[in-house]
Design a protein around this motif. Structure first.
Motif, PDB file in Angstrom:
ATOM      1  N   GLN A  62       0.860  -1.395  -0.111  1.00  0.00           N
ATOM      2  CA  GLN A  62       0.090  -0.024  -0.067  1.00  0.00           C
ATOM      3  C   GLN A  62       0.852   1.194  -0.061  1.00  0.00           C
ATOM      4  O   GLN A  62       0.632   2.382  -0.759  1.00  0.00           O
ATOM      5  N   SER A 100      -3.800   4.421  -7.968  1.00  0.00           N
ATOM      6  CA  SER A 100      -5.030   4.125  -7.089  1.00  0.00           C
ATOM      7  C   SER A 100      -5.219   2.644  -7.314  1.00  0.00           C
ATOM      8  O   SER A 100      -4.642   1.839  -8.027  1.00  0.00           O
ATOM      9  N   LEU A 101      -6.284   2.151  -6.118  1.00  0.00           N
ATOM     10  CA  LEU A 101      -6.569   0.659  -6.461  1.00  0.00           C
ATOM     11  C   LEU A 101      -6.873   0.208  -7.773  1.00  0.00           C
ATOM     12  O   LEU A 101      -6.546  -0.882  -8.164  1.00  0.00           O
ATOM     13  N   THR A 102      -7.720   1.259  -8.457  1.00  0.00           N
ATOM     14  CA  THR A 102      -8.403   0.681  -9.660  1.00  0.00           C
ATOM     15  C   THR A 102      -7.216   0.400 -10.782  1.00  0.00           C
ATOM     16  O   THR A 102      -7.228  -0.496 -11.351  1.00  0.00           O
ATOM     17  N   THR A 144      -5.100  -2.911  -9.784  1.00  0.00           N
ATOM     18  CA  THR A 144      -5.704  -4.183  -9.785  1.00  0.00           C
ATOM     19  C   THR A 144      -6.014  -4.361 -11.178  1.00  0.00           C
ATOM     20  O   THR A 144      -6.287  -5.490 -11.927  1.00  0.00           O
ATOM     21  N   HIS A 145      -6.173  -3.480 -12.211  1.00  0.00           N
ATOM     22  CA  HIS A 145      -6.583  -3.685 -13.478  1.00  0.00           C
ATOM     23  C   HIS A 145      -5.190  -4.330 -14.283  1.00  0.00           C
ATOM     24  O   HIS A 145      -5.450  -5.174 -14.775  1.00  0.00           O
ATOM     25  N   THR A 174      -9.179  -8.071  -8.455  1.00  0.00           N
ATOM     26  CA  THR A 174     -10.313  -7.118  -7.857  1.00  0.00           C
ATOM     27  C   THR A 174      -9.825  -6.205  -6.755  1.00  0.00           C
ATOM     28  O   THR A 174      -8.892  -6.508  -6.211  1.00  0.00           O
ATOM     29  N   LYS A 175     -10.407  -5.004  -7.017  1.00  0.00           N
ATOM     30  CA  LYS A 175     -10.192  -4.170  -5.929  1.00  0.00           C
ATOM     31  C   LYS A 175     -10.490  -4.577  -4.587  1.00  0.00           C
ATOM     32  O   LYS A 175      -9.540  -4.297  -3.572  1.00  0.00           O
ATOM     33  N   SER A 193      -7.858  -4.434  -1.620  1.00  0.00           N
ATOM     34  CA  SER A 193      -7.869  -3.802  -0.410  1.00  0.00           C
ATOM     35  C   SER A 193      -7.709  -4.643   0.966  1.00  0.00           C
ATOM     36  O   SER A 193      -7.247  -4.219   2.046  1.00  0.00           O
TER      37      SER A 193
END
Length: 249
Positions: free
Chosen positions: A28, A37-39, A42-43, A48-49, A53
């Protein structure tokens, strides 16, 4: 869930949870330092986000292949997540999280050991890496200390019972698990350490050039035209900088 060196899962649950939390917290911190970003992460890592997380909060474990994908997206070597021993005579090793389920691992070489890296895996019955992966190292040596460990290299399986050893290229897809009923233990020797890949990558502008050239309608297009590389095509200074930070693909 990881296990302790004693070979029992119950007594080590707190330590395993703390280790997973530490690894997730490091991921993190690096993600935020990169401004990602998380998006975005993860992409690129194809997860998955919700999973990332939970991992960042220490609520779940991660397979070795997925952990390596996160490292690739964040542009780090997996060795940068390790806490290295700082003593000359290492007693037991520093606990590390290389991913996997039912696996506890201990790093036995200090950070200034640049020619090779040694760590020890303690694998509970049914535990393993959770899938195949490659490491950025030329050679890997493994030897069974106790129990039975199934090592799959490429398409072939190798059984490591006590005293059995093997070696293979780190670039070959491989994975391991414990198909037995007792805890197995395996020391691994990696040469050179995987973390060394990034330093070498920074010195290869030709790789960066090839990676950032786009061919459209027979014409080479560049983000920003700069000097020429040895292949005779223009190379973007920005492209060199970005690819060097990425390391080899």
């Amino acid at each position: 869930m990881s296990i302790g060196d004693s070979g029992t899962a119950g007594g080590a649950e707190r330590g395993a949870a703390a280790l997973e939390a530490s690894t997730g917290a490091q991921l993190q911190k690096i993600r935020l330092d990169r401004g990602l970003s998380l998006t975005e992460v993860t992409h690129r890592a194809e997860v998955t986000k919700g999973f990332l997380s939970q991992l960042e909060r220490g609520l779940t474990s991660v397979s070795v292949p997925t952990l390596l994908r996160f490292c690739e997206v964040l542009r780090i070597g997996v060795g940068e997540l390790f806490a290295y021993p700082d003593e000359q005579a290492v007693d037991g090793g520093s606990r590390i999280d290389m991913g996997g389920e039912g696996v506890a691992e201990y790093l036995l070489t200090p950070a200034d050991t640049t020619a090779f890296q040694v760590f020890r895996s303690v694998i509970e019955p049914g535990g393993g890496t959770g899938g195949p992966y490659r490491l950025g190292t030329a050679a890997i040596f493994a030897m069974g200390l106790s129990g039975s460990t199934r090592l799959i290299v490429g398409r072939g399986a190798r059984m490591l019972s006590a005293g059995a050893s093997t070696s293979f290229s780190g670039q070959t897809l491989h994975q391991f698990d414990n198909p037995g009923t007792t805890v197995s233990k395996v020391p691994w020797v990696l040469s050179p350490p995987p973390i060394a890949r990034r330093a070498r990558a920074r010195l290869d502008p030709v790789v960066a050039c090839r990676a950032h050239i786009r061919v459209t309608r027979g014409r080479r297009l560049f983000r920003r035209t700069g000097r020429s590389c040895r292949s005779g095509v223009a190379i973007s200074h920005r492209a060199v900088t970005e690819q060097a930070s990425l390391g080899p693909q």
